[in-house]
Enzyme design. Structure first.
Site, mmCIF file in Angstrom:
data_model
loop_
_atom_site.group_PDB
_atom_site.id
_atom_site.type_symbol
_atom_site.label_atom_id
_atom_site.label_comp_id
_atom_site.label_asym_id
_atom_site.label_seq_id
_atom_site.Cartn_x
_atom_site.Cartn_y
_atom_site.Cartn_z
ATOM 1 N N GLY A 250 0.802 -1.180 0.008
ATOM 2 C CA GLY A 250 0.103 0.069 -0.129
ATOM 3 C C GLY A 250 0.685 1.365 -0.191
ATOM 4 N N SER B 55 1.148 3.433 -2.524
ATOM 5 C CA SER B 55 0.844 4.329 -3.514
ATOM 6 C C SER B 55 0.509 5.708 -3.012
ATOM 7 C CB SER B 55 -0.117 3.725 -4.516
ATOM 8 O OG SER B 55 -0.983 3.037 -3.900
ATOM 9 N N ARG B 56 -0.039 5.536 -1.671
ATOM 10 C CA ARG B 56 -1.048 6.628 -0.902
ATOM 11 C C ARG B 56 -0.605 6.780 0.274
ATOM 12 N NH1 ARG B 56 -6.454 6.164 -1.377
ATOM 13 N NH2 ARG B 56 -6.419 4.038 -1.975
ATOM 14 N N ASP C 158 -3.361 -7.293 -5.982
ATOM 15 C CA ASP C 158 -4.689 -7.258 -5.283
ATOM 16 C C ASP C 158 -4.677 -8.164 -4.187
ATOM 17 O OD1 ASP C 158 -7.172 -6.638 -4.648
ATOM 18 O OD2 ASP C 158 -8.260 -7.030 -6.374
ATOM 19 N N ASN D 285 1.218 -2.416 5.382
ATOM 20 C CA ASN D 285 0.580 -1.308 5.556
ATOM 21 C C ASN D 285 -0.653 -1.146 4.920
ATOM 22 O OD1 ASN D 285 0.295 2.040 5.643
ATOM 23 N ND2 ASN D 285 0.409 1.461 3.540
ATOM 24 N N SER E 103 -4.589 -0.256 14.066
ATOM 25 C CA SER E 103 -5.590 0.792 14.343
ATOM 26 C C SER E 103 -6.182 1.088 15.736
ATOM 27 C CB SER E 103 -6.639 0.827 13.400
ATOM 28 O OG SER E 103 -7.804 1.642 13.892
ATOM 29 N N TYR F 167 -13.801 -4.073 10.173
ATOM 30 C CA TYR F 167 -12.224 -3.409 10.206
ATOM 31 C C TYR F 167 -11.845 -3.721 11.847
ATOM 32 C CZ TYR F 167 -8.911 0.292 9.969
ATOM 33 O OH TYR F 167 -7.776 1.241 10.187
ATOM 34 N N ALA G 269 -12.342 -5.856 13.939
ATOM 35 C CA ALA G 269 -12.037 -7.313 14.124
ATOM 36 C C ALA G 269 -10.712 -7.553 13.493
ATOM 37 C CB ALA G 269 -12.960 -8.272 13.601
ATOM 38 N N LYS H 201 -8.162 -5.540 12.608
ATOM 39 C CA LYS H 201 -7.092 -5.060 13.249
ATOM 40 C C LYS H 201 -6.828 -5.711 14.521
ATOM 41 C CE LYS H 201 -6.086 -2.176 10.012
ATOM 42 N NZ LYS H 201 -4.836 -1.936 9.184
HETATM 43 P P1 NAP Z 1 -5.124 4.971 2.194
HETATM 44 O O1 NAP Z 1 -4.743 6.559 2.174
HETATM 45 O O2 NAP Z 1 -6.426 4.438 1.762
HETATM 46 O O3 NAP Z 1 -4.247 4.068 1.139
HETATM 47 C C1 NAP Z 1 -4.499 2.735 1.201
HETATM 48 C C2 NAP Z 1 -3.300 1.910 0.407
HETATM 49 O O4 NAP Z 1 -3.749 0.486 0.644
HETATM 50 C C3 NAP Z 1 -3.185 2.408 -1.111
HETATM 51 O O5 NAP Z 1 -1.714 2.444 -1.346
HETATM 52 C C4 NAP Z 1 -4.011 1.187 -1.676
HETATM 53 O O6 NAP Z 1 -3.353 0.773 -3.072
HETATM 54 C C5 NAP Z 1 -3.625 0.045 -0.710
HETATM 55 N N1 NAP Z 1 -4.563 -1.048 -1.041
HETATM 56 C C6 NAP Z 1 -5.759 -0.944 -0.762
HETATM 57 N N2 NAP Z 1 -6.615 -2.038 -1.051
HETATM 58 C C7 NAP Z 1 -5.693 -3.118 -1.565
HETATM 59 C C8 NAP Z 1 -5.572 -4.247 -2.002
HETATM 60 N N3 NAP Z 1 -6.892 -4.935 -2.119
HETATM 61 N N4 NAP Z 1 -4.661 -4.915 -2.412
HETATM 62 C C9 NAP Z 1 -3.352 -4.231 -2.245
HETATM 63 N N5 NAP Z 1 -3.409 -2.868 -1.701
HETATM 64 C C10 NAP Z 1 -4.333 -2.375 -1.196
HETATM 65 O O7 NAP Z 1 -4.984 4.475 3.557
HETATM 66 P P2 NAP Z 1 -3.996 5.071 4.616
HETATM 67 O O8 NAP Z 1 -4.766 5.845 5.500
HETATM 68 O O9 NAP Z 1 -2.920 5.422 4.198
HETATM 69 O O10 NAP Z 1 -3.945 3.442 5.599
HETATM 70 C C11 NAP Z 1 -2.704 2.795 5.717
HETATM 71 C C12 NAP Z 1 -2.878 1.811 6.673
HETATM 72 O O11 NAP Z 1 -3.124 2.572 8.075
HETATM 73 C C13 NAP Z 1 -4.000 0.873 6.712
HETATM 74 O O12 NAP Z 1 -3.725 -0.183 7.107
HETATM 75 C C14 NAP Z 1 -5.224 1.601 7.732
HETATM 76 O O13 NAP Z 1 -5.890 0.582 8.044
HETATM 77 C C15 NAP Z 1 -4.285 2.029 8.842
HETATM 78 N N6 NAP Z 1 -4.925 3.110 9.446
HETATM 79 C C16 NAP Z 1 -5.136 4.522 8.855
HETATM 80 C C17 NAP Z 1 -5.993 5.322 9.524
HETATM 81 C C18 NAP Z 1 -6.465 6.564 9.002
HETATM 82 O O14 NAP Z 1 -7.185 7.393 9.705
HETATM 83 N N7 NAP Z 1 -5.997 7.016 7.840
HETATM 84 C C19 NAP Z 1 -6.090 5.074 11.018
HETATM 85 C C20 NAP Z 1 -5.645 3.825 11.670
HETATM 86 C C21 NAP Z 1 -5.114 2.906 10.823
HETATM 87 P P3 NAP Z 1 -4.137 1.521 -4.278
HETATM 88 O O15 NAP Z 1 -4.387 3.036 -3.904
HETATM 89 O O16 NAP Z 1 -3.035 1.607 -5.363
HETATM 90 O O17 NAP Z 1 -5.313 0.796 -4.657
#
Ligand code: NAP
Length: 254
Positions: free
Chosen positions: A14, A16-17, A63, A90, A146, A159, A161, A163
C-alpha cells in the site's frame, strides 16, 4: 538526512498513497531500497516512485483481496532482490456501514474482503517473508493496525476485528521469531489525514473527530512514517511484540 538505512531493502504494501507513500519517501531519504506495492492507483504509484530518493526502487501491482495473489507476489518480490530486511504491512481498507443498514449478503461480503486484505494477506505475506528472513539472518516486520481494535468500530465491525486479529498476529509472531532475530512491531494510529479518513473528516463530524484529541487535530501521515522509521533503524529489538499507539491522547488504553 543521515543514511541510517543504507544497504537495507524494505518491502512496503500500500505504498501508493497515504501513510505508505509518506513512509516510502522517508525511508528512501534514509538510504533504503524500496519495493512498493500498489493495487488500483498506478498513477499515484508512479508519482511516488519519481519522488523517491536514490535509484533502483521497484513497484509491483497486486490485489490482496485475491487469496491466490500473495504467494506469487512474495516470490516475485524476493526474485528481484538479494534479500528483504524489513517488511511493512501497511495496505488496508476501511468499509463503513451502520449495522442497521446492512443485510446479510453485504455483511458477509464486507467481512470477507476486509479480513482478506487487512489480516489474511498480512499473515500469509509475513509467513513467507519471515521464512526468507530466517534463512538470511533476521529482519523486522512492522504492521499498521488501528486504534479501532481497542476502542471498537461500531460502523466498521469487520475493520475493528481485522485490526484486533492483526495485533494478536504480531504479538504471536514476535514470540515465535525472536530467536531468529526477527522482530515484530505493531503501530495503532487514530485518525490520520489520508484518503481513508477523508470522507469522515470532510463531513460535519470532522470537527468532533479532530476534537477527540486534546491537540484538536488528527495525525499527519509523516507522524506515522517517522515512527516506522524509528522502528526500522535497528536500535529497538526489545520493543518486539509492542503495540505503539499514535492517537494524540484521543484514546488512552490501560
Ligand atoms: P489509504 O490512503 O486509503 O491507502 C491505502 C493503501 O492500501 C493504498 O496504497 C492502496 O493501494 C492499498 N490497498 C488498498 N486495497 C488494496 C488491495 N486490495 N490490495 C493491495 N493494496 C491495497 O490508507 P491509509 O490511511 O494510508 O492507511 C494505511 C494503513 O493505516 C491501513 O492499514 C489503515 O487501516 C491504517 N490506518 C489508517 C488510519 C487513517 O485514519 N487513515 C487510521 C488507523 C489505521 P491503491 O491506492 O494502489 O489501490
Amino acid at each position: 538526512m543521515e543514511q541510517t538505512l543504507k544497504g537495507k531493502t524494505i518491502l512496503i504494501t500500500g505504498g501508493s498513497r497515504g501513510i505508505g507513500a509518506a513512509t516510502a519517501k522517508l525511508l528512501s531519504e534514509m538510504g533504503a531500497l524500496i519495493i512498493m506495492n500498489y493495487n488500483q492507483n498506478k498513477d499515484a504509484a508512479l508519482k511516488l516512485m519519481s519522488s523517491l530518493t536514490g535509484k533502483g526502487h521497484i513497484m509491483m501491482q497486486a490485489d490482496f483481496s485475491d487469496p491466490d495473489t500473495i504467494e506469487k507476489f512474495a516470490e516475485q518480490a524476493l526474485s528481484k532482490v538479494e534479500k528483504i530486511d524489513i517488511l511493512i504491512n501497511n495496505a488496508g481498507i476501511y468499509i463503513e456501514k451502520s449495522f442497521d443498514e446492512l443485510d446479510f449478503a453485504e455483511w458477509k461480503s464486507i467481512w470477507q474482503r476486509t479480513i482478506e486484505i487487512n489480516l489474511s494477506s498480512v499473515a500469509h505475506l509475513s509467513f513467507i517473508i519471515a521464512k526468507h528472513m530466517k534463512k538470511s539472518g533476521g529482519g523486522k516486520i512492522i504492521n499498521i493496525s488501528s486504534r479501532g481494535a481497542f476502542r471498537g468500530e461500531p460502523n466498521a465491525l469487520a475493520y475493528g476485528a481485522s485490526k484486533a486479529g492483526l495485533n494478536s498476529l504480531g504479538q504471536s509472531m514476535a514470540k515465535a521469531l525472536a530467536a531468529d532475530d526477527i522482530f515484530v512491531y505493531t503501530i495503532a494510529p487514530g485518525f490520520v489525514e489520508t484518503d481513508m479518513a477523508k470522507l469522515a473528516l470532510e463531513q460535519a463530524r470532522g470537527e468532533s473527530i479532530r476534537n477527540q484529541s486534546p491537540l484538536g487535530r488528527v495525525a499527519e501521515p509523516i507522524e506515522i512514517a517517522e515512527t516506522i522509521a524509528f522502528l526500522a533503524t535497528g536500535k529497538n529489538e526489545y520493543l518486539t511484540g509492542s503495540i505503539i499507539d499514535i492517537n494524540g491522547a484521543s484514546y488512552l488504553r490501560m
